[in-house]
Write a protein that holds these residues in place. Structure first.
Motif: not given
Length: 184
Positions: A38-40, A43-47, A71-72
């Motif tokens: 999800a947007a957070g 999560e952005v860091g993992v992407v 974000l997937a």
């Protein structure tokens, strides 16, 4: 139980059949474990991280314990994303068991759990998969408003014994987590 995504099916076709034994490979196989993409900030860091690590030669994949999340679609090509969320959860059809099947199938070298909730489930799934790979845990944020219950702090200390590496994203987060759990 079908955990394969279309990206995963393509990667599997390119790599050939898998067995339960570790395969010979020259790259480290890392599975990032999150609740969702999800947007957070986490999560952005993992992407972003999976793209950087993929470019550095690491074989990456993202295991979402719940749904994949918006974000997937931003995960770089060639990096598979799995959702372990069962369509109809039951006692024996839970995301922990689906993650265990994923770990058993792909035998990662590193299972990297992101944040507290993913850590518990990744540790259980790793144990159910007969401990493939090393377990790493990163705490991204810790904002307890009250003291952590003693049983939960004990659970954290026991989980720490099953975890090969732990990190925090900031000194403040490390200090708060350490104070609440008793983990040095």
């Amino acid at each position: 139980m079908d955990l394969l995504t279309s990206q995963d099916r393509q990667a599997q076709a390119n790599e050939g059949p898998r067995s339960g034994a570790r395969r010979a490979r020259s790259t480290l196989l890392v599975r990032q474990v999150v609740r969702t993409l999800a947007a957070g900030g986490l999560e952005v860091g993992v992407v972003n991280l999976v793209g950087v690590l993929r470019d550095a030669g690491f074989e990456q994949g993202v295991c979402c314990l719940e749904e994949e999340g918006p974000l997937a679609s931003q995960v770089p090509p060639g990096v598979p994303v799995w959702s372990c969320r069962p369509r109809r959860p039951s006692l024996w059809n839970r995301h922990e068991f689906r993650a265990a099947a994923l770990f058993r199938r792909f035998r990662p070298d590193v299972i990297h759990a992101r944040n507290y909730g993913a850590w518990i489930d990744a540790a259980c799934a790793r144990a159910a998969a007969l401990n493939p790979g090393r377990l790493a845990f990163t705490i991204h944020g810790w904002s307890q408003t009250a003291a952590m219950p003693g049983g939960r702090a004990l659970a954290c200390r026991l989980l720490a014994r099953l975890t090969d590496g732990m990190a925090a994203v900031s000194p403040q987060t490390a200090s708060e987590f350490s104070n609440d759990t008793g983990i040095p």
